[in-house]
Design an enzyme around this catalytic site. Structure first.
Site, PDB file in Angstrom:
ATOM      1  N   GLU A  23       0.830  -1.220   0.000  1.00 38.44           N
ATOM      2  CA  GLU A  23       0.000   0.000   0.000  1.00 38.44           C
ATOM      3  C   GLU A  23       0.858   1.261   0.000  1.00 38.44           C
ATOM      4  OE1 GLU A  23      -1.137   2.020   3.270  1.00 38.44           O
ATOM      5  OE2 GLU A  23      -0.826   0.453   4.758  1.00 38.44           O
ATOM      6  N   LYS A 160      -3.580  -1.055  14.983  1.00 35.18           N
ATOM      7  CA  LYS A 160      -2.938  -0.231  16.006  1.00 35.18           C
ATOM      8  C   LYS A 160      -3.739  -0.191  17.291  1.00 35.18           C
ATOM      9  CE  LYS A 160      -3.171   1.846  12.623  1.00 35.18           C
ATOM     10  NZ  LYS A 160      -3.944   2.821  11.945  1.00 35.18           N
TER      11      LYS A 160
HETATM   12  N1  PSU Z   1      -1.533   2.015  10.033  1.00 33.93           N
HETATM   13  C1  PSU Z   1      -0.280   2.533  10.069  1.00 33.93           C
HETATM   14  N2  PSU Z   1       0.090   3.404   9.127  1.00 33.93           N
HETATM   15  C2  PSU Z   1      -0.768   3.791   8.153  1.00 33.93           C
HETATM   16  C3  PSU Z   1      -2.087   3.230   8.123  1.00 33.93           C
HETATM   17  C4  PSU Z   1      -2.422   2.340   9.084  1.00 33.93           C
HETATM   18  O1  PSU Z   1       0.489   2.234  10.940  1.00 33.93           O
HETATM   19  O2  PSU Z   1      -0.379   4.601   7.336  1.00 33.93           O
HETATM   20  C5  PSU Z   1      -3.018   3.601   7.027  1.00 33.93           C
HETATM   21  C6  PSU Z   1      -3.366   2.368   6.183  1.00 33.93           C
HETATM   22  O3  PSU Z   1      -3.232   2.716   4.823  1.00 33.93           O
HETATM   23  C7  PSU Z   1      -4.808   2.103   6.527  1.00 33.93           C
HETATM   24  C8  PSU Z   1      -5.303   3.492   6.821  1.00 33.93           C
HETATM   25  O4  PSU Z   1      -5.522   1.496   5.488  1.00 33.93           O
HETATM   26  O5  PSU Z   1      -4.235   4.091   7.541  1.00 33.93           O
HETATM   27  C9  PSU Z   1      -6.585   3.516   7.616  1.00 33.93           C
HETATM   28  O6  PSU Z   1      -7.038   4.827   7.710  1.00 33.93           O
HETATM   29  P1  PSU Z   1      -8.499   5.120   8.261  1.00 33.93           P
HETATM   30  O7  PSU Z   1      -8.434   4.777   9.710  1.00 33.93           O
HETATM   31  O8  PSU Z   1      -8.708   6.590   8.023  1.00 33.93           O
HETATM   32  O9  PSU Z   1      -9.440   4.280   7.460  1.00 33.93           O
END
Ligand code: PSU
Ligand code: MN
Length: 313
Positions: A23, A160
């Site tokens: 990603e 996380k």
């Molecule tokens: N976890 C990390 N770093 C990130 C992300 C998650 O440690 O950059 C990113 C991933 O691309 C994940 C996104 O799909 O955050 C999720 O964001 P949201 O909670 O806004 O859906």
């Protein structure tokens, strides 16, 4: 409509050479420069060193691109300076395309594009999930909605601890996302190996993962298989330590009225500042660990690549 597939990725898909998707939100929003570019290149290197093909996925000037080249990765990595790079979930892809803008793709968007191209293995750091203040904000990552909809083996270090873990697991259960712990019977939480939440399935065998995924493919079960791969022991940050700084980061977030898709990048940045870079070091270690497992899985999947339903070519 235009989707660009890099020549080496297309050739690999044609020949049945294993490909691992990566990603790019982690590049554009998850890590700061130059950590992000170091991670992006190192992940690709780990995959290529095993003789298979890496496909970092992102959106460049509106064009969803499967297999970003070095220059394109740099464009996303330097977004802090240009400030005009979006964070795109799956639902945003068509609009980025129409508006001709560049974006890092989240797990949901990357999964959609990997599935479209017939790439069956995908490594990320951590997936999004249900946020802790969901009762007030209704903030649930679209990653959770994408996992049952699009099909790949997704290797992550869980999610996380900035999220509500029990609610995230309940949501994955409701959405019928199969989860298997790799060498663990607990759902890992990114920087820490244990969360206290048990998993129903665990394996220390890559061929088990391949068998489960092939079963899904052959029965047309349209979903991803989530592999929960804990951070290596020597790199983990204790849960209590993280929780302590996380509380502080969450306070800051409330004070600054951060909401929506800015939440994840904001918290990650705060954690990095409050831990004096320890979270960034751990973040790198867990991603490399996921990329290595995904590479192993992709290689083991190779003899069965024809069985993967939606091969692009
Ligand atoms: N976890 C990390 N770093 C990130 C992300 C998650 O440690 O950059 C990113 C991933 O691309 C994940 C996104 O799909 O955050 C999720 O964001 P949201 O909670 O806004 O859906
Ligand atoms: Mn969100």
């Amino acid at each position: 409509m235009e989707i660009k597939i890099a020549r080496n990725v297309l050739n690999a898909l044609k020949k049945g050479t294993p490909v691992v998707a990566l990603e790019s939100t982690i590049i554009s929003h998850g890590l700061s420069y130059p950590h992000n570019i170091e991670v992006a290149f190192e992940c690709e290197k780990l995959i290529k060193n095993k003789g298979i093909v890496a496909a970092t996925i992102g959106i460049i000037d509106g064009v969803p691109t499967i297999g970003l080249d070095e220059k394109e990765i740099e464009i996303l990595a330097k977004s802090e300076h240009s400030g005009n790079i979006m964070k795109a979930a799956a639902k945003d892809i068509s609009l980025c395309y129409a508006q001709k803008i560049s974006a890092g793709t989240t797990v949901s968007a990357t999964l959609f594009l990997a599935d479209f191209a017939g790439i069956a293995t995908f490594a990320t750091g951590g997936i999004g999930g249900v946020h802790r203040d969901v009762n007030k904000t209704f903030d649930i990552s679209s990653d959770l909605m994408a996992l049952p909809k699009y099909s790949a083996i997704v290797v992550s270090a869980g999610c996380k601890s900035i999220l509500d873990i029990p609610k995230t697991l309940e949501m994955l259960e409701t959405l019928e996302v199969p989860i298997v712990g790799y060498k663990t019977d607990e759902f890992p939480v990114f920087y820490s190996r244990k969360s206290g939440h048990k998993l129903g399935f665990t394996t220390d065998n890559v061929s088990y993962i391949v068998d489960a995924f092939l079963f899904m493919q052959e029965t047309s079960a349209k979903a991803s298989l989530l592999v929960a791969n804990p951070i290596p022991e020597e790199e983990e940050l204790p849960y209590e330590e993280i929780n302590f700084i996380l509380e502080k980061a969450l306070e800051q977030m409330t004070q600054k009225h951060i909401s929506g898709k800015a939440v994840t990048p904001f918290l990650l940045e705060q954690l990095s500042i409050l831990s004096e870079g320890k979270t960034v070091k751990a973040n790198k270690a867990l991603i490399y660990n996921n990329v290595q497992l995904a590479t192993d899985i992709a290689i083991n999947l190779e003899p069965n690549v024809k069985k993967i339903r939606k091969n692009f070519v």
